[in-house]
Scaffold this motif. Sequence first.
Motif, PDB file in Angstrom:
ATOM      1  N   TYR B 142      12.496   1.454 -53.725  1.00 44.73           N
ATOM      2  CA  TYR B 142      11.367   2.121 -53.405  1.00 44.73           C
ATOM      3  C   TYR B 142      10.316   1.696 -52.467  1.00 44.73           C
ATOM      4  O   TYR B 142       9.877   2.395 -51.709  1.00 44.73           O
ATOM      5  CB  TYR B 142      11.006   2.550 -54.834  1.00 44.73           C
ATOM      6  CG  TYR B 142      11.551   3.794 -55.524  1.00 44.73           C
ATOM      7  CD1 TYR B 142      11.524   5.236 -54.997  1.00 44.73           C
ATOM      8  CD2 TYR B 142      12.630   3.507 -56.367  1.00 44.73           C
ATOM      9  CE1 TYR B 142      12.484   5.900 -55.598  1.00 44.73           C
ATOM     10  CE2 TYR B 142      13.465   4.433 -56.919  1.00 44.73           C
ATOM     11  CZ  TYR B 142      13.318   5.863 -56.689  1.00 44.73           C
ATOM     12  OH  TYR B 142      14.024   6.779 -57.244  1.00 44.73           O
ATOM     13  N   ARG B 146       9.401   3.423 -49.254  1.00 40.72           N
ATOM     14  CA  ARG B 146       7.789   3.918 -49.191  1.00 40.72           C
ATOM     15  C   ARG B 146       7.126   3.383 -47.774  1.00 40.72           C
ATOM     16  O   ARG B 146       6.380   4.081 -47.172  1.00 40.72           O
ATOM     17  CB  ARG B 146       7.030   3.321 -50.243  1.00 40.72           C
ATOM     18  CG  ARG B 146       5.766   3.904 -50.803  1.00 40.72           C
ATOM     19  CD  ARG B 146       5.462   3.969 -52.176  1.00 40.72           C
ATOM     20  NE  ARG B 146       5.252   2.792 -52.708  1.00 40.72           N
ATOM     21  CZ  ARG B 146       5.773   2.348 -53.836  1.00 40.72           C
ATOM     22  NH1 ARG B 146       6.513   3.116 -54.539  1.00 40.72           N
ATOM     23  NH2 ARG B 146       5.655   1.112 -54.387  1.00 40.72           N
ATOM     24  N   GLN B 172       4.782   8.469 -50.981  1.00 42.78           N
ATOM     25  CA  GLN B 172       5.155   8.593 -52.485  1.00 42.78           C
ATOM     26  C   GLN B 172       5.329   9.946 -52.723  1.00 42.78           C
ATOM     27  O   GLN B 172       6.175  10.201 -53.770  1.00 42.78           O
ATOM     28  CB  GLN B 172       3.898   7.952 -53.026  1.00 42.78           C
ATOM     29  CG  GLN B 172       3.681   6.540 -52.967  1.00 42.78           C
ATOM     30  CD  GLN B 172       2.599   6.029 -53.776  1.00 42.78           C
ATOM     31  OE1 GLN B 172       1.856   6.636 -54.533  1.00 42.78           O
ATOM     32  NE2 GLN B 172       2.176   4.679 -54.025  1.00 42.78           N
ATOM     33  N   GLN B 173       4.621  10.903 -52.242  1.00 44.78           N
ATOM     34  CA  GLN B 173       4.916  12.478 -52.404  1.00 44.78           C
ATOM     35  C   GLN B 173       6.088  12.475 -51.940  1.00 44.78           C
ATOM     36  O   GLN B 173       6.983  13.401 -52.558  1.00 44.78           O
ATOM     37  CB  GLN B 173       3.837  13.172 -51.904  1.00 44.78           C
ATOM     38  CG  GLN B 173       2.448  12.816 -52.752  1.00 44.78           C
ATOM     39  CD  GLN B 173       1.446  13.648 -51.973  1.00 44.78           C
ATOM     40  OE1 GLN B 173       0.980  13.446 -50.961  1.00 44.78           O
ATOM     41  NE2 GLN B 173       0.974  14.823 -52.653  1.00 44.78           N
ATOM     42  N   ILE B 175       8.912  10.970 -51.347  1.00 40.62           N
ATOM     43  CA  ILE B 175      10.109  10.407 -52.061  1.00 40.62           C
ATOM     44  C   ILE B 175      10.248  10.848 -53.451  1.00 40.62           C
ATOM     45  O   ILE B 175      11.300  11.313 -53.885  1.00 40.62           O
ATOM     46  CB  ILE B 175      10.094   8.887 -52.142  1.00 40.62           C
ATOM     47  CG1 ILE B 175       9.764   8.238 -50.606  1.00 40.62           C
ATOM     48  CG2 ILE B 175      10.800   7.973 -53.015  1.00 40.62           C
ATOM     49  CD1 ILE B 175       9.363   6.721 -50.836  1.00 40.62           C
ATOM     50  N   ALA B 176       9.229  11.083 -53.951  1.00 38.16           N
ATOM     51  CA  ALA B 176       8.935  11.770 -55.408  1.00 38.16           C
ATOM     52  C   ALA B 176       9.703  13.217 -55.031  1.00 38.16           C
ATOM     53  O   ALA B 176      10.277  13.536 -56.038  1.00 38.16           O
ATOM     54  CB  ALA B 176       7.577  12.164 -55.949  1.00 38.16           C
ATOM     55  N   LEU B 177       9.326  13.800 -54.154  1.00 38.92           N
ATOM     56  CA  LEU B 177       9.816  15.335 -54.027  1.00 38.92           C
ATOM     57  C   LEU B 177      11.171  15.319 -53.985  1.00 38.92           C
ATOM     58  O   LEU B 177      12.004  15.974 -54.539  1.00 38.92           O
ATOM     59  CB  LEU B 177       9.261  16.022 -52.774  1.00 38.92           C
ATOM     60  CG  LEU B 177       9.612  17.429 -52.667  1.00 38.92           C
ATOM     61  CD1 LEU B 177       8.577  18.301 -53.209  1.00 38.92           C
ATOM     62  CD2 LEU B 177       9.769  17.691 -50.981  1.00 38.92           C
ATOM     63  N   ASP B 179      13.528  12.868 -54.955  1.00 37.10           N
ATOM     64  CA  ASP B 179      14.036  12.565 -56.206  1.00 37.10           C
ATOM     65  C   ASP B 179      13.968  13.743 -57.085  1.00 37.10           C
ATOM     66  O   ASP B 179      14.878  14.006 -57.884  1.00 37.10           O
ATOM     67  CB  ASP B 179      13.437  11.414 -56.823  1.00 37.10           C
ATOM     68  CG  ASP B 179      13.760  10.317 -56.138  1.00 37.10           C
ATOM     69  OD1 ASP B 179      14.930  10.032 -55.357  1.00 37.10           O
ATOM     70  OD2 ASP B 179      13.124   8.950 -56.247  1.00 37.10           O
ATOM     71  N   GLY B 180      12.846  14.538 -57.427  1.00 38.04           N
ATOM     72  CA  GLY B 180      12.701  15.490 -58.340  1.00 38.04           C
ATOM     73  C   GLY B 180      13.494  16.652 -58.018  1.00 38.04           C
ATOM     74  O   GLY B 180      14.153  17.383 -58.836  1.00 38.04           O
ATOM     75  N   LEU B 181      13.665  16.924 -56.689  1.00 34.44           N
ATOM     76  CA  LEU B 181      14.557  17.996 -56.283  1.00 34.44           C
ATOM     77  C   LEU B 181      15.988  17.756 -56.719  1.00 34.44           C
ATOM     78  O   LEU B 181      16.641  18.578 -56.975  1.00 34.44           O
ATOM     79  CB  LEU B 181      14.332  18.207 -54.620  1.00 34.44           C
ATOM     80  CG  LEU B 181      13.187  18.997 -54.146  1.00 34.44           C
ATOM     81  CD1 LEU B 181      13.190  19.049 -52.835  1.00 34.44           C
ATOM     82  CD2 LEU B 181      13.107  20.490 -54.902  1.00 34.44           C
TER      83      LEU B 181
END
Lengths: 217, 217
Positions: B142, B146, B172-173, B175-177, B179-181
């Motif tokens: 990560y 990042r 960060q946003q 990568i988070a998106l 992963d969350g998707l």
Amino acid sequence: MATSGPVRATSGSPIPAKRYTKGDRTKERIVDAAAELFSKSGYLAVSLRDIAGAAGLTHAGALHHFPGGKDELLMRVLERRDQIDADVLFDEHLDAWDHLDQLLHIVERNAMTPGLVALYAKLSNEASDTDHPAHTYFRRRYEILREHFAGILGELAGDRPGPRPDPDAAAQQLIALLDGLQTQWLLAPDTIDMRGRLIDFLALLGIDTSRWESDPG
Amino acid sequence: MATSGPVRATSGSPIPAKRYTKGDRTKERIVDAAAELFSKSGYLAVSLRDIAGAAGLTHAGALHHFPGGKDELLMRVLERRDQIDADVLFDEHLDAWDHLDQLLHIVERNAMTPGLVALYAKLSNEASDTDHPAHTYFRRRYEILREHFAGILGELAGDRPGPRPDPDAAAQQLIALLDGLQTQWLLAPDTIDMRGRLIDFLALLGIDTSRWESDPG
DNA sequence: GTCTATACGACGATAGAC
DNA sequence: GTCTATCGTCGTATAGAC
């Protein structure tokens, strides 16, 4: 619903409110212990014997109360936690802004309970297998959350000018962001400000975030 | 590096390129089997005996080649897959736009390999425990991602006017998106368009997404 | 160097005694 | 309602055949 009451005619006692048996209390003790241990160490690292031991009985004794085994115990813990969030999330007396306030509060609380957050994060991914005990649970959970936030974001988008993004798509993005931020935060807590990144995203959506600008008091 | 060659003086044969021993081939068969089984059923549901059986030997035989046991086997699978992505992601001859193209391609490929995606999703959350065998691996992963996307987004943000968001926060946003998707998509594939939501987000960041407007050809 | 046989302790789960 | 006893499987470890 019309047939839920006792209907035995010959008996003088209609089996009334015999609430809170000894078994009920034991059940509660077991779920308490499970919640605490799951939160501390996750789902897989905790054995049924650990939970039963913390509740003061053997693993076979715990299985008497929860025939579904570890899986059922897990579901009970999840449902209890979810009930708390649902009460604050789906209060119909609140407007869209209040709902976002509630979301911020949940994120702040999550940042203080990494154990439970980690449990949810692990489970929501384990549960992608169709035959996982929590699969339908999480499917439904995301469906409800998506609907909830789509309503809120749609309402707020109406307040301002410019192109109207699809509220359902925005809700998917919002939930994805929250989940993904948790993954990174759990791996490296010091490097991730979940609250800050959430506010950033709301700002990107065109929402006025001035009410959350400073750190929580 | 200077001492890597064979130095036996008395022997006429310097033990040259004796590549690809029988053990090497067995090792590969085991990693292949592990990758396939992990992708299909995740990490925890697969036993070392399953993997060894699929590779045509006993679990003790597999342990000879991978003394670290199941953990080491997992790391080998992860590293092999990561090498493929790293080659396309970190090509220094590409500019920021090309890198985003590569990202889109990876997302499209992921949508066709749910097994491997599920493995990564499950692992990256399991690995939040400090003593998980893949913890430092994912932390580093990560960190690299990042840094990579922060560079790209920072470069692209320079192209346009208006307020400059923090590239590191935006990374960060992003990568988070992603992963969350994946989490939502794995649970209910029909309801989530990962590519579409990614493009939506890039548009929110102020990036011109016209080059990805239509479906992939 | 390659691999099988075997054993250990802990796990989730079940059956049946009390 | 709770226990003991037991089963099969897991990850891991060691001894030794080839």
